[in-house]
Design an enzyme around this catalytic site. Structure first.
Site, PDB file in Angstrom:
ATOM      1  N   GLY A  13       0.816  -1.211   0.000  1.00 32.88           N
ATOM      2  CA  GLY A  13       0.000   0.000   0.000  1.00 32.88           C
ATOM      3  C   GLY A  13       0.847   1.256   0.000  1.00 32.88           C
ATOM      4  N   ARG A  15       1.424   3.507  -2.062  1.00 30.60           N
ATOM      5  CA  ARG A  15       0.920   4.696  -2.755  1.00 30.60           C
ATOM      6  C   ARG A  15      -0.297   5.308  -2.065  1.00 30.60           C
ATOM      7  NH1 ARG A  15       1.296   3.351  -9.281  1.00 30.60           N
ATOM      8  NH2 ARG A  15       3.582   3.278  -9.407  1.00 30.60           N
ATOM      9  N   GLY A  16      -0.739   4.680  -0.999  1.00 31.65           N
ATOM     10  CA  GLY A  16      -1.910   5.167  -0.286  1.00 31.65           C
ATOM     11  C   GLY A  16      -1.576   6.290   0.680  1.00 31.65           C
ATOM     12  N   TYR A 139     -15.929  -3.918   8.084  1.00 31.23           N
ATOM     13  CA  TYR A 139     -14.530  -3.471   8.050  1.00 31.23           C
ATOM     14  C   TYR A 139     -13.870  -3.689   9.405  1.00 31.23           C
ATOM     15  CZ  TYR A 139     -10.545  -0.271   7.581  1.00 31.23           C
ATOM     16  OH  TYR A 139      -9.282   0.281   7.545  1.00 31.23           O
ATOM     17  N   LEU A 169      -7.447   9.368  10.000  1.00 29.69           N
ATOM     18  CA  LEU A 169      -6.246   9.935   9.390  1.00 29.69           C
ATOM     19  C   LEU A 169      -6.596  10.887   8.256  1.00 29.69           C
ATOM     20  CD1 LEU A 169      -4.125   6.669   9.201  1.00 29.69           C
ATOM     21  CD2 LEU A 169      -3.918   8.504  10.899  1.00 29.69           C
ATOM     22  N   TRP A 243     -23.619  15.027   6.027  1.00 24.39           N
ATOM     23  CA  TRP A 243     -24.386  13.942   6.631  1.00 24.39           C
ATOM     24  C   TRP A 243     -24.473  14.099   8.149  1.00 24.39           C
ATOM     25  CZ3 TRP A 243     -24.263   8.262   4.736  1.00 24.39           C
ATOM     26  CH2 TRP A 243     -24.668   8.204   3.387  1.00 24.39           C
ATOM     27  N   ASP A 322     -25.116   9.227  11.786  1.00 26.37           N
ATOM     28  CA  ASP A 322     -23.996   9.921  12.417  1.00 26.37           C
ATOM     29  C   ASP A 322     -22.790   9.010  12.606  1.00 26.37           C
ATOM     30  OD1 ASP A 322     -24.545  12.624  12.842  1.00 26.37           O
ATOM     31  OD2 ASP A 322     -25.781  12.192  14.606  1.00 26.37           O
TER      32      ASP A 322
END
Length: 368
Positions: A13, A15-16, A139, A169, A243, A322
């Site tokens: 990862g 390039r993230g 997740y 982040l 939201w 929320d």
């Protein structure tokens, strides 16, 4: 084996948001023997490809910063993708790290692993004490599985695998996709586009969506098409709609601070440092990474509006979820292990907005 400047370090990862910052941090510290592969070069969902990569490269250390990530909208809509893809990535990378006797592995998770109503601030021991937040449950379960894999390999086989759980982040190379990004970059882009519309700066609007088209709509489309598309995401010349109610509290960490914390742990912290050896049950060996400071989403929005200079109205759509009411983490373990954050939220918002504008400008000049 302790890592040295010649050690080969694979950053999955790279390039993230976090991976690119970890890569830069390692280079600045003199670690030049770095290995990275883009998704096009190596599909981490493919076990055969991942095994072949490890067979060829034999890294000494692995930083697993690759993940399928997104904000509350994406997590709610693509639940199967979030649990399947993250479990598969972790299974492949951690499994091959073990098979190839990698000496150190750093796994990056998320503080969404903690229960929705966990006592605040959330210590590492709050894990699995009550139900998770529904909107990001798939997740969170994947990330819990990842940290437990690290913990279990360390306990059974003596592997030096350490898991870090960062708070929200933000920073350079962030994702500003209007549907799939996290709250802060999405907020910055929405407010910026609304400001441009409010001031009639159509050239700026077209530059923005040429760089990041919105559902196929780019700068070549008519004003009516652009207004219609942006309106779907609550962006208009008069207002920005966000939201929820704005009442949840969130903690934010600058991605380059997260990178510095990650490299600090990679180089200086072993699995044996992450738990109390006197405790007969060794668990929750992961490390929270954050600032230990929080603010409401409404306060965050007001800071973004002041930074960008939007003169329109801010509207909250209370019909939308929320998420978790509060997500402040206890960072005392991290402090004991020798690391503290540097960048405060106001400075971070300013830096990120400047980075965003610079990217639009560079892309425009490139295309002239």
């Amino acid at each position: 084996m302790a890592l040295n400047k010649q050690s080969k370090i694979y950053v999955a990862g790279h390039r993230g948001l976090v991976g690119s910052a970890i890569w830069s941090n390692l280079l600045k510290r003199g670690y030049q023997n770095l290995v990275g592969r883009s998704h096009a070069e190596l599909d981490l969902l493919d076990p055969v490809a991942v095994r072949q990569f490890f067979d060829e490269q034999h890294p000494d250390a692995v930083v697993l910063a690759a993940a399928h990530v997104g904000g509350i909208m994406a997590n709610s809509k693509y639940r199967a993708d979030f649990i399947y893809q993250n479990l598969q990535i972790q299974q492949n990378v951690i499994g091959e790290s073990f098979r190839h006797e990698v000496s150190k592995l750093l796994f990056l998770g998320s503080t969404c692993i903690y229960p929705r109503m966990a006592p605040q601030p959330m210590s590492e021991d709050a894990l699995l004490t009550s139900p998770l937040e529904y909107t990001n449950e798939p997740y969170a379960i994947a990330k819990i599985a990842g940290l437990k894999m690290c913990e279990s390999f360390a306990l059974q086989y003596g592997c030096n695998y350490v898991a870090v759980m960062p708070t929200n982040l933000y920073g350079p190379n962030d994702n500003f996709h209007l549907e799939n990004s996290h709250v802060l970059p999405a907020m910055i882009r929405k407010v910026y586009l609304a400001k441009c519309l409010n001031e009639g700066d159509w050239e700026a609007v077209r530059r923005d969506i040429n760089l990041r088209p919105v559902e196929g709509v780019d700068g070549s489309c008519s004003k009516e098409e652009i207004l219609c598309e942006l309106g779907k995401f609550g962006i208009s010349p008069e207002s920005v709609t966000l939201w929820g109610t704005g009442s949840p509290f969130r903690e934010f960490l600058w991605s380059e601070d997260m990178a510095d914390a990650s490299v600090h742990v990679l180089l200086n912290v072993n699995f044996s440092d992450t738990y109390d050896p006197q405790n007969p049950e060794i668990r929750n060996c992961h490390i929270n990474v954050g600032t230990g400071k929080e603010l409401t989403i409404r306060e965050l929005a007001q800071k973004v509006i002041r930074e960008i200079g939007f003169a329109g109205e801010l509207i909250w759509d209370a019909s939308k979820p929320d998420g978790t009411p509060r997500k402040l983490i206890d960072v005392s373990k991290l402090h004991r292990l020798g690391w503290h954050h540097q960048v405060e939220i106001d400075e971070g918002i300013h830096r990120l907005y400047e980075w965003y504008l610079k990217g639009i400008c560079i892309n425009h000049q490139t295309n002239l």
